[in-house]
Design a protein around this motif. Sequence first.
Motif, PDB file in Angstrom:
ATOM      1  N   MET A   1       0.842  -1.198   0.000  1.00  0.00           N
ATOM      2  CA  MET A   1       0.000   0.000   0.000  1.00  0.00           C
ATOM      3  C   MET A   1       0.870   1.238   0.000  1.00  0.00           C
ATOM      4  N   ASN A   2       0.954   1.857  -1.109  1.00  0.00           N
ATOM      5  CA  ASN A   2       1.759   3.062  -1.178  1.00  0.00           C
ATOM      6  C   ASN A   2       0.848   4.262  -1.255  1.00  0.00           C
ATOM      7  N   LYS A   3       0.792   4.993  -0.129  1.00  0.00           N
ATOM      8  CA  LYS A   3      -0.160   6.096  -0.087  1.00  0.00           C
ATOM      9  C   LYS A   3       0.489   7.413  -0.474  1.00  0.00           C
TER      10      LYS A   3
ATOM     11  N   PRO C  44      -6.023 -11.296   4.515  1.00  0.00           N
ATOM     12  CA  PRO C  44      -4.583 -11.244   4.257  1.00  0.00           C
ATOM     13  C   PRO C  44      -4.144  -9.797   4.021  1.00  0.00           C
ATOM     14  N   SER C  45      -2.824  -9.559   4.016  1.00  0.00           N
ATOM     15  CA  SER C  45      -2.370  -8.188   3.839  1.00  0.00           C
ATOM     16  C   SER C  45      -2.766  -7.708   2.441  1.00  0.00           C
ATOM     17  N   GLY C  46      -3.144  -6.451   2.362  1.00  0.00           N
ATOM     18  CA  GLY C  46      -3.550  -5.884   1.082  1.00  0.00           C
ATOM     19  C   GLY C  46      -5.037  -6.009   0.823  1.00  0.00           C
ATOM     20  N   ARG C 216      -7.282  -7.475  -3.765  1.00  0.00           N
ATOM     21  CA  ARG C 216      -7.233  -7.256  -5.223  1.00  0.00           C
ATOM     22  C   ARG C 216      -8.536  -7.528  -5.939  1.00  0.00           C
ATOM     23  N   PRO C 217      -9.493  -6.679  -5.923  1.00  0.00           N
ATOM     24  CA  PRO C 217      -9.550  -5.475  -5.118  1.00  0.00           C
ATOM     25  C   PRO C 217      -9.979  -5.789  -3.693  1.00  0.00           C
ATOM     26  N   GLY C 218      -9.687  -4.893  -2.750  1.00  0.00           N
ATOM     27  CA  GLY C 218     -10.080  -5.111  -1.356  1.00  0.00           C
ATOM     28  C   GLY C 218     -11.608  -5.114  -1.239  1.00  0.00           C
ATOM     29  N   ARG C 219     -12.162  -6.233  -0.775  1.00  0.00           N
ATOM     30  CA  ARG C 219     -13.628  -6.312  -0.695  1.00  0.00           C
ATOM     31  C   ARG C 219     -14.032  -7.223   0.454  1.00  0.00           C
ATOM     32  N   GLY C 256     -11.599 -16.628  -0.586  1.00  0.00           N
ATOM     33  CA  GLY C 256     -11.433 -15.253  -1.050  1.00  0.00           C
ATOM     34  C   GLY C 256     -10.068 -15.002  -1.637  1.00  0.00           C
ATOM     35  N   HIS C 257      -9.158 -15.898  -1.329  1.00  0.00           N
ATOM     36  CA  HIS C 257      -7.793 -15.701  -1.781  1.00  0.00           C
ATOM     37  C   HIS C 257      -7.663 -16.170  -3.214  1.00  0.00           C
TER      38      HIS C 257
END
Lengths: 298, 369, 261
Positions: A1-3, C44-46, C216-219, C256-257
């Motif tokens: 995450m690059n803000k 997960p991260s992201g 990817r995308p965060g949902r 979801g992954h």
Amino acid sequence: MNKLREPSLLFDRIFPVGVIVALLVIGWYAATFFLNAPYQRDLNARQGVSVTTSELVGQTMRQQKPTMPAPHQVASALWKATLGVPVTSKRSLVYHAWVTLSSTLLGFLFGTVLGVLIAVGITHIPALDRSFLPWIITSQTIPMLAVAPMIIVILAAVNITGLIPKALISTYLSFFPVAVGMVKGLRSPEAMHLDLMHSYDASTWQAFWKLRVPASVPFFFTSIKVAVAASLVGAIVGELPTGAVAGIGSKLLAGSYYSQTIDIWAALIAGSVVAMLLVALVDVAGRVTARVMGARPT
Amino acid sequence: MRFRLNWHTVVALGLMLLSLFNLPFTATSGTALPLLILWFLVLAALGALAVPPRPALVASFGLLGHAAVLLLLRSLKGAEGTATLGFYAALAASWLLGWRLVTVLSGDGKRGSEGPGTFVSLLIPALFGFWILVLWEAIARGAGIPFVLLPPPSAIGHRIMGSLPILAADFHQTVLKAVLFGFVAGSLAGFVVALLADRYRFLAKGLLPIGNMVSALPIIGIAPIMVIWFGFDWPSKAAVVIVMTFFPMLVNTLEGLRAAGSMERDLMRTYAANHWQSLFKLRLPAAMPFVFNALKINSTLAMIGAIVAEFFGTPIVGMGFRISTEVGRMNLDMVWAEIALAAVVGSLFYGVLTLIERTITFWHPSYRR
Amino acid sequence: MTDKPVISARDLSLVFETHDGPVQALSNINLDIQAGEFVSLIGPSGCGKTTLLRVIADLEQPTGGAITVNGMSPHEAREKRAYGYVFQQAALFPWRTIESNVGLPLEVMGLDRNEAARRVKHNIALVNLAGFEKKHPWQLSGGMQQRASIARALAVEPAMLLMDEPFGALDEIVRDHLNEQLLKLWAQTKKTVVFVTHSIPEAVFLSTRIVVMSPRPGRIHEIIDCNLGAERPLEIRETLEFQRIAQQVRDGLRAGHSYDD
């Protein structure tokens, strides 16, 4: 995450800097008028001429020995002293800048080598570390430049004149930042990395070349940037007591003897240009080295 | 008690032997004093070879060696310039023993080994300073170096004691007027401008590169201009100091104000803190180490600026004035006296700032206990 | 829990502009959180869980959709100090004592001195740090520092706590202990908690609802109810019910992954 928004060169660098520089130039012109006006009014009153304000403004920008020369006067003096005369002429600022630059570079070279050697000694000999390092740090708090005239005179007494004495003062001023910076740099590897080298049974020599030296490179460039600026100051101050023969320092001194303010400003700007070039050069060298060594570009 | 050879002491013993065959030391020393000195040195060398180096043993060999070198300096009395090979060999031998002492006191420097205590860690650099003075004194007087080139420390000491009123007047003119005023005004101005520039990001973006660049320029060159503007007396020097100290403070404060972590800034944001609240409660305290860094840099710059500015013209008092005129008259002892004064003032100035820094930024990792 | 939701997000989305083009950090988020709930965001991260929390806190602005906090915009809610925020690290100011760190938000709010002193004392006691008021942060362990930062968040007396992986940097033993304490605190104070974590047991142990997010995308992938009752000793993690919910969360995370990395 690059803000982080990517900084734009135009809006975050050139534009703000440009505006402030423009403000400085406007302020300079204003100062030229206000600092020169009292003398000009005086002069006009004595000669019995009455002038309008706009004429007075014009007069304050054209004085021979103004209290504050206008930017264009300095610029034209610079132009004349660089491009208007051959570079070998004593009236050429390029010649004087070269005189100063040559002793700066020689002193910087000596100082850097000396500083690095001292730093290597200090990181490897505990007795030097304990006894010498405190003095190096203390000596940074001492106004070293005060010694400059004495060094010039002592060396002149034993018939060493010209480039070497000035270079020695530059050496003197530039070895401190290099020594201190390099001690920091050579000690910058983390304990984990040193332990790793130790686990390979690497010799002190191998640990030095493969770990300490690469780790110290950023520190090296940071400290030589300071050193090269200090070196230039040393060379300029070293020129003050030599009877004003040549160099930026001698131009400053000559200008102050004869109140040639325009010349002083021109010399000052020439010195500043030299300083900027030197620092920029070191900066570029540092970036190129970092790039070659595979550092993340900044 | 056992003995183990080390190269310092072995070389020192060799030098003592050389010295013994080159008696006397000076024109007036005779042979009795040199023999006493050599006897001291031999005892000290035996102490330096003994292992393990117990504190009492180290102390006694240190004392013997240093007593020997003081006697050595005494042998120069009234015999300047007549030192023989024997004198220098003995001097080198005692210096090597001094080095050995420092090496023993410093420990082996390996990680894990306990460092020396406070007293020893002060004693080591003190010994180093002492040896610089001793070698200077011994060589300047032993070789009879002309006074105008390099006066011995003892002569400088005498000059300092004999010129206290002059030194005090110069101190008053240069330090109490030009340096102090310029330092305070320049640093304060840099600080205030940094706070303003921080409020208006545009200003900061413009000023930071300019400030960084100006810090590398030979600002000292404005001294002649300041003399034209503000006259020969101290205000022109203070003006030079103000300009020299302004930019380091500006740049460091601006940098310091950006030092607070993003999490801490977000925290202040969740409290809906306004600009000044987050400035005074978070960013200014976090910037303090940077501000003190600038103050320390400025303390040195202020001294340099005031002294060098006096080279360009000054009333007949001031440290820079004294240095430049006494150099012209070849009164180098007076020049050294001023330099010693400048050194003491410079390090005291720095020391006081460090003490204040410790109390204000006690929380910084470098000062935590 | 039939009132209007405390937090309500409708078709919320957020796009970051980066060097490598736009990144869809949040996409089509629909979520209602009622007063007194303990909601965990896990993924997960992201996956945008921290970003979502930061949008609620008005530390990040959404680029699409709508969100209300206490019926107002997040900006207004922040100005009214509607929530206390706890970060991954304690973020205590090293130049302040524990006491004055806890009192920091109260100073910013301009609260009356006596009232501030009362709240500081009360909240320090609540996180079991009585006796450490005069200490500086670095003199405390990591767990104690994080407790102090929770006290600091509580000092505002918000109805809502936003916690961004508050125990992520602590070791598991300390973490278990703080989880128990947090549950007690929640039971005592009846606050709404939104809790970001990447630990399944932590989420199941603490929450009333678990929001499983994917990247990817965060949902939001799935929302899992998780009512293990008010009394939850650590041993509850050995029960079948706990295991079942944990398995459900794990399946959700796995589904979801996208397995493209």
